[in-house]
Each structure stands twice: as structure tokens, then as C-alpha cells.
Scaffold this motif. Structure first.
Motif, short mmCIF file in Angstrom:
data_model
loop_
_atom_site.label_atom_id
_atom_site.label_comp_id
_atom_site.label_asym_id
_atom_site.label_seq_id
_atom_site.Cartn_x
_atom_site.Cartn_y
_atom_site.Cartn_z
N SER A 89 9.03 11.47 3.09
CA SER A 89 9.82 12.58 3.65
C SER A 89 9.60 12.74 5.15
O SER A 89 10.46 13.26 5.87
CB SER A 89 9.46 13.88 2.94
OG SER A 89 8.09 14.20 3.13
N LYS A 90 8.44 12.26 5.64
CA LYS A 90 8.11 12.39 7.06
C LYS A 90 8.25 11.07 7.82
O LYS A 90 8.00 11.02 9.02
CB LYS A 90 6.69 12.92 7.22
CG LYS A 90 6.48 14.30 6.61
CD LYS A 90 5.03 14.75 6.80
CE LYS A 90 4.80 16.13 6.21
NZ LYS A 90 3.39 16.57 6.37
N ARG A 91 8.61 10.00 7.11
CA ARG A 91 8.71 8.67 7.71
C ARG A 91 7.39 8.28 8.39
O ARG A 91 7.37 7.84 9.53
CB ARG A 91 9.87 8.57 8.71
CG ARG A 91 11.24 8.86 8.13
CD ARG A 91 12.35 8.41 9.07
NE ARG A 91 12.21 8.95 10.41
CZ ARG A 91 12.66 10.12 10.81
NH1 ARG A 91 13.33 10.89 9.96
NH2 ARG A 91 12.49 10.52 12.06
N MET A 92 6.30 8.42 7.64
CA MET A 92 4.97 8.18 8.20
C MET A 92 4.18 7.21 7.34
O MET A 92 4.36 7.15 6.12
CB MET A 92 4.17 9.49 8.31
CG MET A 92 4.77 10.51 9.25
SD MET A 92 3.87 12.09 9.19
CE MET A 92 2.31 11.61 9.97
N VAL A 93 3.30 6.43 7.98
CA VAL A 93 2.24 5.70 7.32
C VAL A 93 0.94 6.27 7.87
O VAL A 93 0.70 6.25 9.08
CB VAL A 93 2.30 4.18 7.60
CG1 VAL A 93 1.10 3.47 6.99
CG2 VAL A 93 3.60 3.60 7.04
N THR B 91 -3.68 -6.16 -4.05
CA THR B 91 -3.17 -6.08 -2.68
C THR B 91 -4.24 -5.57 -1.73
O THR B 91 -5.10 -4.77 -2.09
CB THR B 91 -1.93 -5.17 -2.61
OG1 THR B 91 -2.26 -3.87 -3.10
CG2 THR B 91 -0.79 -5.75 -3.45
N GLN B 92 -4.16 -6.08 -0.49
CA GLN B 92 -5.09 -5.70 0.57
C GLN B 92 -6.55 -5.85 0.13
O GLN B 92 -7.40 -5.01 0.37
CB GLN B 92 -4.80 -4.27 1.05
CG GLN B 92 -3.40 -4.09 1.61
CD GLN B 92 -3.12 -5.02 2.79
OE1 GLN B 92 -3.99 -5.28 3.61
NE2 GLN B 92 -1.89 -5.52 2.88
N LYS B 93 -6.82 -6.96 -0.53
CA LYS B 93 -8.17 -7.26 -1.02
C LYS B 93 -8.94 -8.01 0.07
O LYS B 93 -8.45 -9.00 0.60
CB LYS B 93 -8.09 -8.14 -2.27
CG LYS B 93 -9.45 -8.59 -2.82
CD LYS B 93 -9.27 -9.50 -4.02
CE LYS B 93 -10.61 -10.03 -4.52
NZ LYS B 93 -11.50 -8.97 -5.02
N GLU C 285 0.85 -1.21 0.00
CA GLU C 285 0.00 0.00 0.00
C GLU C 285 0.87 1.24 0.00
O GLU C 285 0.80 2.09 0.90
CB GLU C 285 -0.93 0.01 1.22
CG GLU C 285 -1.97 -1.09 1.24
CD GLU C 285 -2.87 -0.97 2.45
OE1 GLU C 285 -4.04 -0.57 2.28
OE2 GLU C 285 -2.41 -1.26 3.56
N ASN C 286 1.68 1.39 -1.02
CA ASN C 286 2.67 2.46 -1.06
C ASN C 286 2.05 3.85 -0.97
O ASN C 286 2.68 4.80 -0.49
CB ASN C 286 3.49 2.34 -2.34
CG ASN C 286 4.76 3.15 -2.28
OD1 ASN C 286 5.55 3.02 -1.36
ND2 ASN C 286 4.95 4.00 -3.28
#
Length: 218
Positions: free
Chosen positions: A57-61, A100-102, A50-51
Motif C-alpha cells: 500500500s505504501k510502495r515500500m521495501v 530464498t536469500q539463503k 522476500e515478499n
């Protein structure tokens, strides 16, 4: 506010629900920081499947921030999987062609516990689903450092139960796990065929818990 996946708001029974029930009924010593492990697993899942959720740049998910160390390890693990795919034709097809993520829902899925038949509404969410082949698989992070250790982890962490649960919701005949080691970046693999030992062991595990779920909550 965190991005709340609507999948987790659904009411059908999931493998995670069975895990929580097992932890309640049969508590055992927890090793390590479970919450931290889950958070890191979410990072690796997002980097690989889930790119669009990742803010590099913020190192966040979503709105969760990761340490530089964890984020760089996640990137290294993704690169290790991509490197493996250069020599593993099946993995290359999985990374290129999967949905993905289905998530899937199976209303009134039939269960047989001994001679007693009952139904549950069930759900699952695939890391990878190959629509042209009718089966999918799972991505794991692991502390295992060898294939043998990973094989033991499949039983210990009930990943066999997870795979049997997913297979039976989808009606698929095979399944797979790819795992990336957090220790040495090695890639470990498991391929499951319906009615093989891994599937049978996993189904036996979920049969017991699903029946207890039905007794307690239906």
C-alpha cells in the motif's frame, strides 16, 4: 532506520567484495545510475524472494519508498517470471521449492593461484537454493532485449565470476541464472555446469581477485 541485513555485517569475503576491489584496481566508465539500478534490483528481489519485506500500500521495501512507475514495473516483471514458470517446469520448481536469500559461509576455503595455496573465509547469499538437489541460482534484472545481449551481459557484468564463486563455496556441480528484462519483460536463462566455459571463465576471474584480496588484506 533501514533494515540492515546481518549478512552484510559479516567479515568473510564475498563476491561483492571482489567487485569493489576490481572497481578500485581497474576503474572503468560507469554507465547509468548504479545506485538507482541497485535500488530497483532490491525491489524486484524482494517482490520475488522476500515478499514479507514489501509494503504494497505504501510502495515500500523495508523503509525505502519507490515511485509508482518503478513499483509497477517491478510487479510486471514478477508477473512475467510467473508466466514463464507456467511453461518452464524447472523454473516452476525453483519458485515453489527453493530456500530464498539463503547465505552460506565457508571457513578457510582453499585457493590455488599458480602453485601457491592459501585460504580465505568466504560467504555468499543465494537468491534461490534447492536443498534437495544441492545447487542454486541467481535472479537478475537486465536491460538486455535478447538472449544474445543477455549472454554478453554475463561476461560484461562478471555474473560468470559470481556463479563460479557461489558454486565453489557450496561445492555444487551446476548453477543457473534467470533474468527479467526491464525493457520488454522477456525472460532469459543461463545454465552453468562445473568445468564448462562459463564456469572456467568465472573461476579465472575470481582467482585473480581473490589472490589480490589475500595479498592486500590477509
Amino acid at each position: 532506520m533501514a533494515n540492515l541485513d546481518s549478512y552484510y555485517l559479516r567479515t568473510e569475503v564475498s563476491n561483492s567484495d571482489l567487485t569493489e576491489l576490481k572497481n578500485y584496481l581497474y576503474p572503468r566508465t560507469q554507465y547509468g545510475d548504479k545506485e538507482k539500478a541497485f535500488k530497483f534490483g532490491t525491489l524486484v528481489d524482494a517482490l520475488i524472494t522476500e515478499n514479507e519485506r514489501v509494503h504494497y500500500s505504501k510502495r515500500m521495501v523495508d523503509d525505502v519508498t519507490y515511485s509508482r512507475e518503478d513499483f509497477e514495473l517491478g510487479l510486471a516483471m514478477r508477473e512475467a517470471l510467473r508466466k514463464e514458470a507456467r511453461k518452464d517446469e524447472f523454473l516452476r520448481a525453483v519458485l515453489s521449492n527453493s530456500d530464498t536469500q539463503k547465505f552460506m559461509v565457508n571457513k578457510s576455503q582453499r585457493f590455488l593461484y599458480g602453485n601457491f595455496e592459501y585460504t580465505l573465509d568466504t560467504r555468499c547469499k543465494w537468491d534461490w537454493w534447492l536443498p534437495g538437489f544441492g545447487f542454486g541460482g541467481d535472479l537478475k534484472t537486465t536491460f538486455a532485449e535478447s538472449q544474445n545481449q543477455f549472454n554478453e551481459a554475463i561476461d560484461f557484468f562478471d555474473w560468470d565470476r559470481s556463479r563460479a564463486w557461489y558454486m565453489d563455496i557450496a561445492g555444487s556441480q551446476q548453477d543457473f541464472i534467470y533474468a527479467i528484462s526491464k525493457k520488454n519483460l522477456k525472460i532469459f536463462k543461463a545454465f552453468i555446469i562445473r568445468d564448462d566455459d562459463t564456469y572456467k571463465r568465472g573461476k579465472e576471474k575470481y582467482d585473480e581477485l581473490a589472490f589480490k584480496w589475500w595479498m592486500l588484506f590477509s
